[in-house]
Write a protein that holds these residues in place. Structure first.
Motif, short mmCIF file in Angstrom:
data_model
loop_
_atom_site.label_atom_id
_atom_site.label_comp_id
_atom_site.label_asym_id
_atom_site.label_seq_id
_atom_site.Cartn_x
_atom_site.Cartn_y
_atom_site.Cartn_z
N TYR A 1 -2.86 -3.82 5.44
CA TYR A 1 -2.51 -4.89 4.51
C TYR A 1 -1.04 -4.82 4.13
O TYR A 1 -0.47 -3.73 4.02
CB TYR A 1 -3.36 -4.79 3.23
CG TYR A 1 -4.85 -4.96 3.49
CD1 TYR A 1 -5.41 -6.23 3.59
CD2 TYR A 1 -5.68 -3.85 3.63
CE1 TYR A 1 -6.76 -6.39 3.83
CE2 TYR A 1 -7.04 -4.01 3.86
CZ TYR A 1 -7.57 -5.28 3.97
OH TYR A 1 -8.90 -5.44 4.21
N LEU B 1 -7.48 3.45 -1.78
CA LEU B 1 -6.62 2.29 -1.48
C LEU B 1 -5.41 2.70 -0.65
O LEU B 1 -4.89 1.90 0.15
CB LEU B 1 -6.17 1.61 -2.77
CG LEU B 1 -7.24 0.84 -3.55
CD1 LEU B 1 -6.68 0.36 -4.88
CD2 LEU B 1 -7.76 -0.34 -2.74
N ALA B 2 -4.95 3.93 -0.80
CA ALA B 2 -3.78 4.42 -0.05
C ALA B 2 -4.05 4.47 1.45
O ALA B 2 -3.11 4.52 2.25
CB ALA B 2 -3.37 5.80 -0.56
N PRO C 1 0.80 -1.23 0.00
CA PRO C 1 0.00 0.00 0.00
C PRO C 1 0.83 1.28 0.00
O PRO C 1 0.38 2.31 -0.50
CB PRO C 1 -0.83 -0.12 1.28
CG PRO C 1 -0.90 -1.58 1.56
CD PRO C 1 0.41 -2.14 1.08
N GLU C 2 2.06 1.22 0.55
CA GLU C 2 2.90 2.42 0.59
C GLU C 2 3.20 2.98 -0.81
O GLU C 2 3.54 4.17 -0.95
CB GLU C 2 4.23 2.13 1.29
CG GLU C 2 4.11 1.68 2.73
CD GLU C 2 3.82 0.19 2.85
OE1 GLU C 2 4.63 -0.63 2.39
OE2 GLU C 2 2.75 -0.14 3.40
N PHE D 1 -5.00 2.17 3.32
CA PHE D 1 -4.88 0.87 3.97
C PHE D 1 -3.44 0.46 4.27
O PHE D 1 -3.14 -0.72 4.39
CB PHE D 1 -5.56 -0.20 3.11
CG PHE D 1 -7.05 -0.05 3.01
CD1 PHE D 1 -7.88 -0.48 4.04
CD2 PHE D 1 -7.62 0.56 1.91
CE1 PHE D 1 -9.24 -0.33 3.95
CE2 PHE D 1 -8.99 0.72 1.81
CZ PHE D 1 -9.81 0.28 2.84
N GLN D 2 -2.57 1.43 4.42
CA GLN D 2 -1.16 1.12 4.65
C GLN D 2 -0.93 0.36 5.96
O GLN D 2 0.01 -0.42 6.08
CB GLN D 2 -0.32 2.40 4.63
CG GLN D 2 -0.32 3.09 3.28
CD GLN D 2 0.55 4.32 3.25
OE1 GLN D 2 1.64 4.33 3.81
NE2 GLN D 2 0.08 5.38 2.60
N ILE E 1 -1.63 -5.16 -1.84
CA ILE E 1 -2.86 -4.90 -2.57
C ILE E 1 -2.78 -5.62 -3.90
O ILE E 1 -1.75 -5.57 -4.58
CB ILE E 1 -3.07 -3.39 -2.80
CG1 ILE E 1 -3.37 -2.68 -1.48
CG2 ILE E 1 -4.20 -3.13 -3.80
CD1 ILE E 1 -3.46 -1.17 -1.59
N LYS F 1 1.31 6.16 -1.53
CA LYS F 1 1.35 7.20 -0.50
C LYS F 1 1.24 8.62 -1.07
O LYS F 1 0.93 9.56 -0.34
CB LYS F 1 2.62 7.07 0.34
CG LYS F 1 3.92 7.36 -0.40
CD LYS F 1 5.10 7.18 0.55
CE LYS F 1 6.43 7.52 -0.13
NZ LYS F 1 7.57 7.34 0.80
#
Length: 390
Positions: free
Chosen positions: A253, A246-247, A138-139, A249-250, A256, A142
């Motif tokens: 998870y 989606l960002a 997920p990063e 959820f760092q 992704i 960012k």
């Protein structure tokens, strides 16, 4: 061997064949029998001389988008044979009856999800590569931020906004199946975030829906994965909303898993600090077959004034077999020498836009005889989208 469509009372036997073939289980046979006999899908069977149902194929009835229009799309599913009748030619025999019937029934194209590509090429199907799958931490996202409203869908909530976003997204893509609210609910949104770890989020900006994400929480040895199962978005605004959401959820998870249509290459547009950390995988999980070549050639978009002569070979649907003059929307038999010679399999790729004319020229079943410049303007890569399983 007898080939015919199944009667309602024979559908349960067909269901049992699929249960065996697809490694499923049947916990309540009587309930399964009742449900099977309610089904109205076109189901074809091959019967042995003693009357035993050996194999069957379901031909689902869909409408899909093609060059901005809607066409009738047969969706092949439940292809299965009892183990004792494998290698008997039962499935091939069904296709030889089913496909000409599909032509007479008004189908224009047929599609399927193959377990083996070579198996279905024998019936005239060819691969349609439409998507890429990406896996990343997920990063990687960012640099993206979503400041709008994310609305979690719960069972019982309406789905019309999701259907509307999908339809606005899908109509730009060939082979995308048209959805109704019922289809949206039954095939994509059914499930519970607590029970099934399935989440459906509608993304809004200034009160307007710009996209949605449907994803599942998947546990792995390295940690939880967010697996996107279905998505749609409206233009750049919606795409950036998806990435920004989606960002968030760092912390949840380690990975992704995101799919995108092939015409939107994530590695080309992402503001990633390290694109090398994104793993990409092209997918070959869909196949298409021309059912009515003349109708499809008529409906495909072409440059104004473009005309060409095409010779098609098709061993199963005799109406497709011949030489045709294509002038705008008019397609007619001709004795003229062809500018292009193709098999029904190669034509499926060319007409849908899965490949360019140049790519197709590397196939052994394609011969460009004349008008290569004109043909290159007609047979171009096109956006393709397939998010519905059957």
């Amino acid at each position: 061997m007898e080939i015919r469509q199944l009667k309602n009372e024979e559908r349960f036997e067909a269901r049992k064949i699929s249960v065996i073939a697809f490694h499923e289980s049947m916990e309540d046979p009587e309930k399964e029998r009742e449900e099977s006999e309610k089904v109205t899908d076109e189901d074809w069977g091959a019967f042995a001389d003693d009357g035993t149902l050996m194999a069957h194929i379901i031909n689902n009835d869909f409408m899909c988008y093609f060059d901005g229009d809607l066409i009738k799309n047969g969706g092949i599913g439940a292809v299965s044979t009892l183990p004792e009748y494998r290698a008997s030619g039962a499935i091939a025999a069904i296709f030889r009856e089913l496909l000409p019937h599909a032509y007479k029934n008004g189908e224009i194209i047929s599609t399927l999800y193959p377990f083996n590509h070579a198996f279905y090429r024998k019936a005239g199907y060819e691969t349609i590569c439409w998507q890429n799958e990406y896996e990343f931490a997920p990063e990687i996202l960012k640099n993206y931020r979503f400041n709008g409203e994310a609305v979690l869908w719960k069972e019982g909530d309406p789905v019309s906004e999701y259907t509307d976003v999908y339809d606005r997204f899908a109509k730009n893509y060939n082979l995308a199946i048209r959805r109704s609210d019922e289809c949206m609910m039954k095939m994509h949104m059914k499930g519970d975030c607590y029970r099934d770890r399935k989440f459906c989020y509608l993304l809004k900006e200034d009160g307007e829906a710009v996209g949605y994400l449907i994803f599942k929480d998947s546990k792995t040895e390295e940690g939880a994965h967010l697996v996107v199962k279905d998505l749609a978005f409206i233009g750049r605004r919606g795409f950036l909303a998806v990435l920004g959401f989606l960002a968030r959820f760092q912390a949840d998870y380690v990975k992704i898993e995101l799919f995108l249509p092939r015409d939107l290459e994530l590695l080309s547009v992402i503001k990633s600090p390290n694109a090398y950390a994104i793993r990409k995988n092209g997918k070959q999980e869909y196949m298409a077959r021309i059912i009515n070549a003349k109708e499809l050639l008529s409906r495909m978009k072409k440059p104004d004034g473009a005309s060409f002569v095409i010779r098609i070979t098709d061993d199963i649907i005799k109406e497709n077999n011949g030489t045709f003059l294509v002038e705008g929307k008019n397609v007619s038999p001709t004795q003229e020498e062809p500018d292009l010679i193709v098999s029904e399999r190669a034509l499926a790729q060319l007409v849908t836009g899965s490949v360019s004319l140049r790519e197709s020229s590397y196939r052994e079943d394609v011969e460009i005889c004349d008008k290569s410049a004109v043909l290159a303007e007609i047979f171009t890569p096109k956006p393709i989208l397939v998010e519905d399983h059957f």
